[in-house]
Write an enzyme that holds these catalytic residues in place. Structure first.
Site, PDB file in Angstrom:
ATOM      1  N   SER A 123      40.331  48.107  44.128  1.00  0.00           N
ATOM      2  CA  SER A 123      38.908  48.367  43.913  1.00  0.00           C
ATOM      3  C   SER A 123      38.068  47.466  44.804  1.00  0.00           C
ATOM      4  O   SER A 123      38.462  46.328  45.108  1.00  0.00           O
ATOM      5  CB  SER A 123      38.585  48.065  42.450  1.00  0.00           C
ATOM      6  OG  SER A 123      37.194  47.963  42.260  1.00  0.00           O
ATOM      7  N   TYR A 147      39.439  42.089  34.970  1.00  0.00           N
ATOM      8  CA  TYR A 147      39.829  43.373  35.569  1.00  0.00           C
ATOM      9  C   TYR A 147      39.962  43.218  37.085  1.00  0.00           C
ATOM     10  O   TYR A 147      40.946  43.611  37.697  1.00  0.00           O
ATOM     11  CB  TYR A 147      38.790  44.456  35.229  1.00  0.00           C
ATOM     12  CG  TYR A 147      38.864  45.662  36.127  1.00  0.00           C
ATOM     13  CD1 TYR A 147      39.864  46.602  35.972  1.00  0.00           C
ATOM     14  CD2 TYR A 147      37.940  45.844  37.174  1.00  0.00           C
ATOM     15  CE1 TYR A 147      39.949  47.696  36.825  1.00  0.00           C
ATOM     16  CE2 TYR A 147      38.009  46.930  38.019  1.00  0.00           C
ATOM     17  CZ  TYR A 147      39.022  47.854  37.839  1.00  0.00           C
ATOM     18  OH  TYR A 147      39.106  48.921  38.688  1.00  0.00           O
ATOM     19  N   LYS A 151      43.406  43.304  39.928  1.00  0.00           N
ATOM     20  CA  LYS A 151      43.504  44.041  41.203  1.00  0.00           C
ATOM     21  C   LYS A 151      43.828  43.055  42.336  1.00  0.00           C
ATOM     22  O   LYS A 151      44.659  43.327  43.203  1.00  0.00           O
ATOM     23  CB  LYS A 151      42.198  44.775  41.506  1.00  0.00           C
ATOM     24  CG  LYS A 151      41.849  45.876  40.526  1.00  0.00           C
ATOM     25  CD  LYS A 151      42.883  46.991  40.523  1.00  0.00           C
ATOM     26  CE  LYS A 151      42.514  48.139  39.618  1.00  0.00           C
ATOM     27  NZ  LYS A 151      43.658  49.053  39.360  1.00  0.00           N
TER      28      LYS A 151
HETATM   29  C1  UD1 Z   1      32.046  49.075  38.166  1.00  0.00           C
HETATM   30  C2  UD1 Z   1      32.795  47.806  37.970  1.00  0.00           C
HETATM   31  C3  UD1 Z   1      33.870  47.717  39.030  1.00  0.00           C
HETATM   32  C4  UD1 Z   1      34.780  48.910  38.924  1.00  0.00           C
HETATM   33  C5  UD1 Z   1      33.975  50.199  39.013  1.00  0.00           C
HETATM   34  C6  UD1 Z   1      34.877  51.353  38.686  1.00  0.00           C
HETATM   35  C7  UD1 Z   1      31.190  46.230  36.963  1.00  0.00           C
HETATM   36  C8  UD1 Z   1      30.399  44.995  37.150  1.00  0.00           C
HETATM   37  N1  UD1 Z   1      31.883  46.666  38.027  1.00  0.00           N
HETATM   38  O1  UD1 Z   1      31.394  49.044  39.442  1.00  0.00           O
HETATM   39  O2  UD1 Z   1      34.599  46.538  38.860  1.00  0.00           O
HETATM   40  O3  UD1 Z   1      35.745  48.884  39.936  1.00  0.00           O
HETATM   41  O4  UD1 Z   1      32.906  50.188  38.090  1.00  0.00           O
HETATM   42  O5  UD1 Z   1      34.194  52.556  38.719  1.00  0.00           O
HETATM   43  O6  UD1 Z   1      31.215  46.819  35.895  1.00  0.00           O
HETATM   44  N2  UD1 Z   1      23.913  51.049  36.361  1.00  0.00           N
HETATM   45  C9  UD1 Z   1      22.726  51.195  35.656  1.00  0.00           C
HETATM   46  N3  UD1 Z   1      22.786  51.701  34.399  1.00  0.00           N
HETATM   47  C10 UD1 Z   1      23.960  52.057  33.782  1.00  0.00           C
HETATM   48  C11 UD1 Z   1      25.162  51.909  34.510  1.00  0.00           C
HETATM   49  C12 UD1 Z   1      25.102  51.391  35.784  1.00  0.00           C
HETATM   50  O7  UD1 Z   1      21.653  50.879  36.173  1.00  0.00           O
HETATM   51  O8  UD1 Z   1      23.930  52.490  32.625  1.00  0.00           O
HETATM   52  C13 UD1 Z   1      23.861  50.531  37.734  1.00  0.00           C
HETATM   53  C14 UD1 Z   1      24.609  49.234  37.954  1.00  0.00           C
HETATM   54  O9  UD1 Z   1      23.795  48.127  37.682  1.00  0.00           O
HETATM   55  C15 UD1 Z   1      25.017  49.358  39.425  1.00  0.00           C
HETATM   56  C16 UD1 Z   1      25.221  50.857  39.615  1.00  0.00           C
HETATM   57  O10 UD1 Z   1      24.498  51.488  38.560  1.00  0.00           O
HETATM   58  O11 UD1 Z   1      23.960  48.946  40.254  1.00  0.00           O
HETATM   59  C17 UD1 Z   1      26.667  51.292  39.539  1.00  0.00           C
HETATM   60  O12 UD1 Z   1      27.248  50.821  38.340  1.00  0.00           O
HETATM   61  P1  UD1 Z   1      28.711  51.293  37.864  1.00  0.00           P
HETATM   62  O13 UD1 Z   1      28.812  52.762  37.912  1.00  0.00           O
HETATM   63  O14 UD1 Z   1      28.997  50.612  36.566  1.00  0.00           O
HETATM   64  O15 UD1 Z   1      29.677  50.733  39.009  1.00  0.00           O
HETATM   65  P2  UD1 Z   1      29.860  49.247  39.565  1.00  0.00           P
HETATM   66  O16 UD1 Z   1      29.175  48.250  38.723  1.00  0.00           O
HETATM   67  O17 UD1 Z   1      29.530  49.275  41.008  1.00  0.00           O
END
Ligand code: UD1
Length: 332
Positions: A123, A147, A151
């Site tokens: 990842s 997690y 990896k």
């Molecule tokens: C997350 C994990 C990462 C993992 C990946 C798998 C974290 C910190 N990281 O990545 O380790 O490999 O998922 O798919 O959890 N967001 C919102 N509202 C929400 C959900 C997300 O604003 O309800 C934003 C987050 O702040 C971020 C973006 O959307 O900026 C993407 O979030 P997400 O889909 O959870 O992925 P990652 O955090 O990049």
């Protein structure tokens, strides 16, 4: 035969479809901890061919050994692992035990049975808090949660084994943010409970399951203040695995490869695109930053193209459309 551990999961199932369509025989080993047996029916419906199934926990040394005895396995795609960041912070032992045990068990069986080709699901989380973007494979790594460390450690284990066993070949794929679903809308992501990731949360808001999206922070150093990620269509990710299998079969040693598009999109870009292409509103509220999040994370995808001859093809419109078609399929 190609073995997919965790092959009934989100990325595994899409990869099974692409492998079958490319003419490979597929064996899925899954304990359905975080997936459903009906996924096999869907794979059969899409491809016309049912993958072989061993319903086992790949931590089980004896069962894994028996599986390697039973089938003529040429390559292993190791997807089986726990994947919830928050849960890993609360239950680190569970994550280290399972995610390292599954890998060690599978690699020991590969060694014993002379199977030399491994594709591993890593990842972009291993880049930790990036100093600069886009991310290139050689850049510093480090993690912010258990997690991520599983990896990171798995990558090290695989590289050490490839160094010791010169006939071994491994491609470590660092996924960026896989979203979307197969065009048939028969397979996709099915999170348990409240989704942690952005796209499954958006689709549940759009379908009325949740009232609004919480946008985690709008004061990041990014064009609109919200977090920027490299969203990539899950079918592109799946195709990246086919390219990696072909590469592994013709080379020795370990390679680390980013699977991303090279494009960074913000949370609000995703919301706006989703609303535009699907014609459905996604109400949102600005919420505090989520602990452990970084401002920007996107790939330099050049190595994948150079080494594997693979490049992402689907654009954000298509990712948003396919994610919504899948959500409608599961909620109808
Ligand atoms: C997350 C994990 C990462 C993992 C990946 C798998 C974290 C910190 N990281 O990545 O380790 O490999 O998922 O798919 O959890 N967001 C919102 N509202 C929400 C959900 C997300 O604003 O309800 C934003 C987050 O702040 C971020 C973006 O959307 O900026 C993407 O979030 P997400 O889909 O959870 O992925 P990652 O955090 O990049």
């Amino acid at each position: 035969m190609i073995l997919l551990t965790g092959g009934a999961g989100y990325i595994g199932s899409h990869t099974a479809v692409e492998l079958i369509e490319a003419g490979y025989d597929v064996l899925i080993a899954d304990n359905f901890y975080n997936s459903k047996p009906e996924v096999l029916d869907a794979i059969e419906k899409i491809t016309g061919k049912r993958p072989a199934l061993e319903e086992i926990d790949v931590c089980d040394v004896n069962k894994v050994d028996a599986m390697f005895e039973k089938y003529d396995i040429e390559a292993v795609l190791h997807f089986a692992s726990y994947k919830a960041v928050g849960e890993s912070v609360e239950k680190p032992l569970m994550y280290y035990r399972n995610d390292l045990d599954t890998l060690l068990t599978v690699m020991e069986a590969m060694k014993k049975h002379g199977v030399n080709n491994l594709i591993f699901s890593s990842s972009a989380t291993v880049y930790g808090v990036p100093e600069t973007v886009p991310l290139v494979e050689g850049m510093p790594t480090g993690c912010t949660n258990p997690y991520g460390w599983t990896k990171y450690m798995a990558e090290q284990i695989i590289q050490d084994v490839c160094y010791a066993q010169k006939d071994m070949s491994a491609v470590i794929l660092r996924y960026f943010n896989p979203i979307g679903a197969h065009k048939s809308a028969l397979i996709g992501e099915q999170p348990n409970g409240v989704p942690n990731n952005l796209m499954p949360y958006i689709t549940q808001v759009a379908s009325g399951i949740r009232p609004h999206l919480n946008v985690f922070g709008n004061d990041y150093d990014t064009p609109d203040g919200t977090g920027v990620r490299d969203y990539i269509h899950v079918v592109d990710i799946a195709k990246g695995h086919i390219a990696a299998v072909k590469y592994a079969m013709n080379h020795k040693g370990a390679e680390v490869v980013n699977l991303g598009t090279g494009n960074g999109y913000s949370v609000l870009d995703i919301v706006k695109t989703f609303e535009r292409v699907n014609g459905v509103p996604v109400p949102y509220q600005i919420a505090p930053r989520r602990e452990g999040d970084v401002a920007q994370c996107y790939a330099n995808p050049d190595k994948a193209e150079r080494l594997l001859g693979w490049k992402a093809e689907e654009d954000l419109d298509s990712m948003c459309k396919d994610a919504w078609e899948w959500e409608k399929h599961i909620t109808k």
